[in-house]
Scaffold this motif. Structure first.
Motif, PDB file in Angstrom:
ATOM      1  N   ILE A 161      -5.957 -17.561  -2.191  1.00 39.80           N
ATOM      2  CA  ILE A 161      -6.733 -16.507  -1.920  1.00 39.80           C
ATOM      3  C   ILE A 161      -6.608 -16.370  -0.780  1.00 39.80           C
ATOM      4  O   ILE A 161      -6.463 -14.976  -0.188  1.00 39.80           O
ATOM      5  N   VAL A 162      -6.440 -16.921   0.423  1.00 36.66           N
ATOM      6  CA  VAL A 162      -5.833 -16.793   1.750  1.00 36.66           C
ATOM      7  C   VAL A 162      -4.668 -16.046   1.841  1.00 36.66           C
ATOM      8  O   VAL A 162      -4.380 -14.906   2.639  1.00 36.66           O
ATOM      9  N   ALA A 163      -3.705 -16.395   0.836  1.00 34.50           N
ATOM     10  CA  ALA A 163      -2.213 -16.026   1.217  1.00 34.50           C
ATOM     11  C   ALA A 163      -2.342 -14.612   0.435  1.00 34.50           C
ATOM     12  O   ALA A 163      -1.785 -13.503   0.801  1.00 34.50           O
ATOM     13  N   ALA A 164      -3.444 -14.413  -0.631  1.00 39.58           N
ATOM     14  CA  ALA A 164      -3.340 -13.051  -1.398  1.00 39.58           C
ATOM     15  C   ALA A 164      -4.008 -12.028  -0.582  1.00 39.58           C
ATOM     16  O   ALA A 164      -3.819 -10.909  -0.170  1.00 39.58           O
ATOM     17  N   ASP A 165      -4.985 -12.564   0.585  1.00 37.99           N
ATOM     18  CA  ASP A 165      -5.656 -11.549   1.257  1.00 37.99           C
ATOM     19  C   ASP A 165      -4.707 -10.998   2.564  1.00 37.99           C
ATOM     20  O   ASP A 165      -4.636  -9.816   3.068  1.00 37.99           O
ATOM     21  N   ALA A 166      -3.893 -12.137   3.077  1.00 38.05           N
ATOM     22  CA  ALA A 166      -2.773 -11.870   3.949  1.00 38.05           C
ATOM     23  C   ALA A 166      -1.834 -10.806   3.294  1.00 38.05           C
ATOM     24  O   ALA A 166      -1.441 -10.057   3.991  1.00 38.05           O
ATOM     25  N   ASN A 167      -1.257 -11.173   2.273  1.00 42.14           N
ATOM     26  CA  ASN A 167      -0.437 -10.054   1.503  1.00 42.14           C
ATOM     27  C   ASN A 167      -1.101  -8.658   1.328  1.00 42.14           C
ATOM     28  O   ASN A 167      -0.427  -7.459   1.507  1.00 42.14           O
ATOM     29  N   ALA A 168      -2.525  -8.530   0.818  1.00 46.77           N
ATOM     30  CA  ALA A 168      -3.164  -7.376   1.000  1.00 46.77           C
ATOM     31  C   ALA A 168      -3.060  -6.454   2.417  1.00 46.77           C
ATOM     32  O   ALA A 168      -2.840  -5.327   2.191  1.00 46.77           O
ATOM     33  N   GLU A 169      -3.333  -7.301   3.332  1.00 50.30           N
ATOM     34  CA  GLU A 169      -3.279  -6.858   4.703  1.00 50.30           C
ATOM     35  C   GLU A 169      -1.935  -6.027   4.742  1.00 50.30           C
ATOM     36  O   GLU A 169      -1.694  -5.012   5.188  1.00 50.30           O
ATOM     37  N   ASN A 170      -0.708  -6.955   4.531  1.00 49.97           N
ATOM     38  CA  ASN A 170       0.677  -6.253   4.851  1.00 49.97           C
ATOM     39  C   ASN A 170       0.773  -5.177   3.851  1.00 49.97           C
ATOM     40  O   ASN A 170       1.462  -4.423   4.314  1.00 49.97           O
ATOM     41  N   VAL A 171       0.349  -5.103   2.755  1.00 43.60           N
ATOM     42  CA  VAL A 171       0.439  -3.813   1.602  1.00 43.60           C
ATOM     43  C   VAL A 171      -0.008  -2.801   2.109  1.00 43.60           C
ATOM     44  O   VAL A 171       0.378  -1.583   2.259  1.00 43.60           O
ATOM     45  N   VAL A 172      -1.426  -3.004   2.874  1.00 46.32           N
ATOM     46  CA  VAL A 172      -2.121  -1.780   3.231  1.00 46.32           C
ATOM     47  C   VAL A 172      -1.306  -1.135   4.626  1.00 46.32           C
ATOM     48  O   VAL A 172      -1.300  -0.043   4.742  1.00 46.32           O
ATOM     49  N   HIS A 173      -0.835  -2.060   5.334  1.00 47.13           N
ATOM     50  CA  HIS A 173      -0.291  -1.747   6.514  1.00 47.13           C
ATOM     51  C   HIS A 173       1.244  -0.835   5.973  1.00 47.13           C
ATOM     52  O   HIS A 173       1.527   0.132   6.865  1.00 47.13           O
ATOM     53  N   SER A 174       1.750  -1.449   5.023  1.00 45.94           N
ATOM     54  CA  SER A 174       3.034  -0.502   4.611  1.00 45.94           C
ATOM     55  C   SER A 174       2.499   0.604   3.793  1.00 45.94           C
ATOM     56  O   SER A 174       3.442   1.613   4.082  1.00 45.94           O
ATOM     57  N   LEU A 175       1.457   0.971   3.561  1.00 48.73           N
ATOM     58  CA  LEU A 175       1.155   2.234   3.023  1.00 48.73           C
ATOM     59  C   LEU A 175       0.532   3.141   4.046  1.00 48.73           C
ATOM     60  O   LEU A 175       0.903   4.407   3.849  1.00 48.73           O
ATOM     61  N   TYR A 176       0.243   2.672   5.185  1.00 48.24           N
ATOM     62  CA  TYR A 176      -0.561   3.729   5.982  1.00 48.24           C
ATOM     63  C   TYR A 176       0.134   3.831   7.404  1.00 48.24           C
ATOM     64  O   TYR A 176       0.295   4.749   8.073  1.00 48.24           O
ATOM     65  N   ASP A 177       0.986   2.711   7.828  1.00 47.68           N
ATOM     66  CA  ASP A 177       1.673   2.549   9.140  1.00 47.68           C
ATOM     67  C   ASP A 177       2.493   3.754   9.506  1.00 47.68           C
ATOM     68  O   ASP A 177       2.579   4.488  10.601  1.00 47.68           O
ATOM     69  N   ASN A 178       3.081   4.485   8.441  1.00 48.75           N
ATOM     70  CA  ASN A 178       4.193   5.543   8.603  1.00 48.75           C
ATOM     71  C   ASN A 178       3.364   7.041   8.682  1.00 48.75           C
ATOM     72  O   ASN A 178       4.024   7.794   8.864  1.00 48.75           O
ATOM     73  N   ILE A 179       2.336   6.974   8.245  1.00 48.84           N
ATOM     74  CA  ILE A 179       1.671   8.402   7.842  1.00 48.84           C
ATOM     75  C   ILE A 179       0.458   8.647   8.603  1.00 48.84           C
ATOM     76  O   ILE A 179      -0.208   9.565   8.419  1.00 48.84           O
ATOM     77  N   VAL A 180       0.104   7.912   9.741  1.00 49.50           N
ATOM     78  CA  VAL A 180      -1.119   8.109  10.467  1.00 49.50           C
ATOM     79  C   VAL A 180      -0.805   8.765  11.817  1.00 49.50           C
ATOM     80  O   VAL A 180      -1.768   8.638  12.859  1.00 49.50           O
ATOM     81  N   ASP A 181       0.338   9.305  12.044  1.00 51.84           N
ATOM     82  CA  ASP A 181       0.763   9.983  13.300  1.00 51.84           C
ATOM     83  C   ASP A 181       0.643   9.263  14.505  1.00 51.84           C
ATOM     84  O   ASP A 181      -0.174   9.824  15.599  1.00 51.84           O
ATOM     85  N   GLY A 182       0.954   8.067  14.482  1.00 55.01           N
ATOM     86  CA  GLY A 182       0.974   7.146  15.623  1.00 55.01           C
ATOM     87  C   GLY A 182      -0.307   6.373  16.074  1.00 55.01           C
ATOM     88  O   GLY A 182      -0.432   5.566  16.940  1.00 55.01           O
ATOM     89  N   ARG A 183      -1.243   6.841  15.221  1.00 52.65           N
ATOM     90  CA  ARG A 183      -2.742   5.919  15.563  1.00 52.65           C
ATOM     91  C   ARG A 183      -2.193   4.700  14.969  1.00 52.65           C
ATOM     92  O   ARG A 183      -1.721   3.988  14.265  1.00 52.65           O
ATOM     93  N   LYS A 184      -3.249   3.494  15.556  1.00 47.47           N
ATOM     94  CA  LYS A 184      -3.354   2.203  15.334  1.00 47.47           C
ATOM     95  C   LYS A 184      -3.930   1.998  13.889  1.00 47.47           C
ATOM     96  O   LYS A 184      -4.786   2.497  13.493  1.00 47.47           O
ATOM     97  N   VAL A 185      -3.305   1.256  12.810  1.00 51.73           N
ATOM     98  CA  VAL A 185      -4.032   1.067  11.578  1.00 51.73           C
ATOM     99  C   VAL A 185      -4.631  -0.416  11.523  1.00 51.73           C
ATOM    100  O   VAL A 185      -4.052  -1.576  12.056  1.00 51.73           O
ATOM    101  N   VAL A 186      -5.828  -0.541  11.620  1.00 54.99           N
ATOM    102  CA  VAL A 186      -6.653  -1.844  11.303  1.00 54.99           C
ATOM    103  C   VAL A 186      -7.199  -2.021   9.951  1.00 54.99           C
ATOM    104  O   VAL A 186      -7.779  -0.937   9.394  1.00 54.99           O
ATOM    105  N   VAL A 187      -6.839  -3.120   9.408  1.00 54.04           N
ATOM    106  CA  VAL A 187      -7.130  -3.650   8.278  1.00 54.04           C
ATOM    107  C   VAL A 187      -8.526  -4.608   8.338  1.00 54.04           C
ATOM    108  O   VAL A 187      -8.165  -5.522   8.932  1.00 54.04           O
ATOM    109  N   GLU A 188      -9.721  -4.375   7.575  1.00 55.47           N
ATOM    110  CA  GLU A 188     -10.846  -5.239   7.746  1.00 55.47           C
ATOM    111  C   GLU A 188     -11.141  -5.840   6.382  1.00 55.47           C
ATOM    112  O   GLU A 188     -10.780  -4.912   5.437  1.00 55.47           O
ATOM    113  N   PHE A 189     -11.634  -7.005   6.188  1.00 57.13           N
ATOM    114  CA  PHE A 189     -12.197  -6.936   4.867  1.00 57.13           C
ATOM    115  C   PHE A 189     -13.860  -6.883   4.854  1.00 57.13           C
ATOM    116  O   PHE A 189     -14.571  -7.157   5.741  1.00 57.13           O
ATOM    117  N   LYS A 190     -14.249  -6.749   3.487  1.00 55.13           N
ATOM    118  CA  LYS A 190     -15.645  -6.566   3.507  1.00 55.13           C
ATOM    119  C   LYS A 190     -16.305  -7.900   3.361  1.00 55.13           C
ATOM    120  O   LYS A 190     -15.767  -8.776   2.916  1.00 55.13           O
TER     121      LYS A 190
END
Length: 190
Positions: A161-190
């Motif tokens: 589950i820890v590895a799945a969470d780490a991969n989830a964070e990477n996936v979200v970064h890959s979805l957002y990093d290039n489309i947020v116009d240079g803003r910082k992307v922060v991924v948080e867990f509920k």
């Protein structure tokens, strides 16, 4: 000679004005690039599977009650591929001038992936009984194997589950990093 310079100057001004005019015209008549709301980027995905683990396990099982007649001891060996991920419908996106914060739920084991097929389970008889085990008891064994597989996947021993969470964070970064116009992307867990 002055007349040629004046004509050359007029032609040059005409060319500059024409090029500028065409650029302005193209700017105003070009199709507008529509921006996609950032919330829909992740929600256009379905449930995201972020980690897989193959579980191969053996455990001892006893079925039946009467020794030598119906009581059977056997080893159960099974193999299954378990997946974990998160439900993207629970993701939340918050935008500020400097950063984009995406809040996602922690990953969980996908219940459907824990199902063990009959081809993936083997029973080894370890004692003698005169009567065979009833089919209902064999279904119980299959259920026990699925329960064990889920517990193994959720245990901290393998860090699944820890590895799945780490991969989830990477996936979200890959979805957002290039489309947020240079803003910082922060991924948080509920």
């Amino acid at each position: 000679m002055k007349k040629k310079i004046k004509i050359g100057f007029v032609v040059l001004v005409f060319i500059v004005v024409s090029v500028c005019g065409m650029s302005v015209y193209r700017h105003f008549t070009a199709p507008k690039k529509e921006s996609v709301p950032l919330e829909t980027v992740i929600q256009n995905s379905s449930d995201l599977t972020t980690q897989k683990m193959v579980i191969s396990d053996v455990f001892e099982c006893t079925k039946g009650k009467i020794p030598l007649l119906t009581k059977k001891d056997f080893l159960v060996q099974y193999r299954t591929t378990v997946t974990a991920g998160f439900d993207v419908s629970e993701a939340e996106v918050e935008e500020t001038k400097d950063k984009v914060t995406i809040t996602i739920p922690h990953c969980t084991v996908d219940e459907d992936s824990v199902k063990i097929k009959s081809d993936d389970i083997t029973l080894y008889d370890t004692n003698f009984a005169m009567l065979n085990v009833e089919p209902e008891a064999l279904l119980e064994v299959l259920g026990e194997a699925e329960t064990r597989a889920k517990k193994l996947a959720e245990s901290d021993e393998y860090g699944f589950i820890v590895a799945a969470d780490a991969n989830a964070e990477n996936v979200v970064h890959s979805l957002y990093d290039n489309i947020v116009d240079g803003r910082k992307v922060v991924v948080e867990f509920k």
